[in-house]
Enzyme design. Structure first.
Site, short mmCIF file in Angstrom:
data_model
loop_
_atom_site.label_atom_id
_atom_site.label_comp_id
_atom_site.label_asym_id
_atom_site.label_seq_id
_atom_site.Cartn_x
_atom_site.Cartn_y
_atom_site.Cartn_z
N GLY A 139 8.26 1.51 10.97
CA GLY A 139 8.54 2.12 12.26
C GLY A 139 8.80 3.59 12.03
O GLY A 139 9.54 3.97 11.11
N GLY A 190 10.54 5.77 13.58
CA GLY A 190 11.95 6.13 13.65
C GLY A 190 12.71 5.71 12.41
O GLY A 190 13.46 6.51 11.83
N ASP A 216 6.14 10.69 8.50
CA ASP A 216 7.53 10.38 8.82
C ASP A 216 8.48 10.99 7.78
O ASP A 216 9.54 11.53 8.13
CB ASP A 216 7.74 8.87 8.88
CG ASP A 216 6.87 8.20 9.93
OD1 ASP A 216 6.58 8.87 10.94
OD2 ASP A 216 6.49 7.04 9.75
#
Length: 295
Positions: free
Chosen positions: A38, A40, A249
């Protein structure tokens, strides 16, 4: 460094393949592995490992995957008191080729159950943090509410606009740092990013909409940054790429840490580039980052 983060939490099901499967084709995988992911969560884990106090706001499913995902975040030092449980945990089915390229099918699950009301409940956390870090794997309405709260209190807002979607000017005007990749920049602006001139034009368009600084990640070509005072290129590092999943990320998580540490913009981007280069040499999106990367 206190970073509040609104974003997604997934379980990544990773399959090693010789090439990305074609339409109508059945392809044997050489191996299969399960990782935590993910956007986040990946960014949170990176920032936490680099010394930040990360307060995660999001949702996982009321299932075994959800419990595992929360435990993983806790083990990586991320604060999870603001992670709620509802529905089914998000999943990503990822094909990774021998060359390190990837293709991803995403099931959002509980991530799409994050609401503006949940964000409002966490207003104190957002308003008291040094920075707010977000992506677009939760509903846009929740992202807008979080940015609104941060902007009201004069906080730094770092938005990674992925997966790409149309963003209202009312949101962009409150973004301190926008971090699209090459494709996302083109989709946000309608300008094909086929040349430096076009990249500059696209960034200028976003600055005109109120964005403070645009940082464009360009893979092996490095990154380009631009605001009203300065612009420049940061070269990518040459490494033995194993898996590019989570590279962007890692870049965003490290960039947030660099900026919150008081680094100059260029220094923060160079630091983020170094961390992302390490991540692509490892399998999975949340590898353990050596202490030598701590600033």
């Amino acid at each position: 460094m206190d970073i509040s983060l609104v974003g997604s939490i997934n379980i990544d099901l990773v399959y090693r393949v010789p090439y990305v499967v074609k339409n109508g084709e059945t392809l044997h995988s050489a191996s299969h592995s399960v990782h935590f992911g993910g956007k986040g969560a990946n960014q949170a884990v990176t920032a936490s490992q680099l010394g930040a106090n990360v307060h995660f706001i999001g949702k996982v499913g009321a299932d075994d995957f959800g419990g595992q995902a929360i435990n993983n975040l806790k083990e990586k030092g991320v604060y999870t008191d603001s992670v709620q449980k509802e529905g089914a945990t998000g999943q990503a089915i990822i094909q990774v080729t021998d060359a390190g390229d990837n293709a991803i099918v995403l099931f959002p699950g509980a991530n799409f159950l994050v609401t503006p009301e949940q964000i409002e409940q966490e207003a104190d956390i957002i308003s008291s943090s040094n920075a707010l870090l977000l992506q677009l794997e939760v509903p846009l309405e929740a992202v807008e509410k979080a940015v609104e709260i941060a902007a009201e209190h004069g906080q730094m807002v770092i938005l990674n606009p992925a997966p790409s979607q149309k963003l209202p000017d009312s949101l962009l005007k409150n973004v301190t740092f926008l971090t699209p990749n090459e494709t996302e920049l083109a989709q946000l602006t309608g300008i094909e990013t086929t040349s430096e001139e076009n990249i500059r034009a696209a960034c200028s368009l976003l600055l005109d909409k109120g964005v403070g600084t645009v940082v464009v990640t360009l893979g092996s070509k490095g990154s380009f940054y631009m605001n009203r005072e300065e612009s420049g290129w940061v070269q990518a590092l040459s490494v033995n790429t194993i898996d590019t999943t989570g590279a962007g990320d890692a870049f965003n998580g490290a960039l947030a840490v660099g900026l919150c540490s008081g680094d100059s913009l260029r220094s923060a981007i160079e630091f983020a580039t170094k961390v992302a280069a390490y991540v692509v040499t490892q399998m999975g999106a949340q590898p353990l980052i050596p202490h030598s990367y701590l600033e």
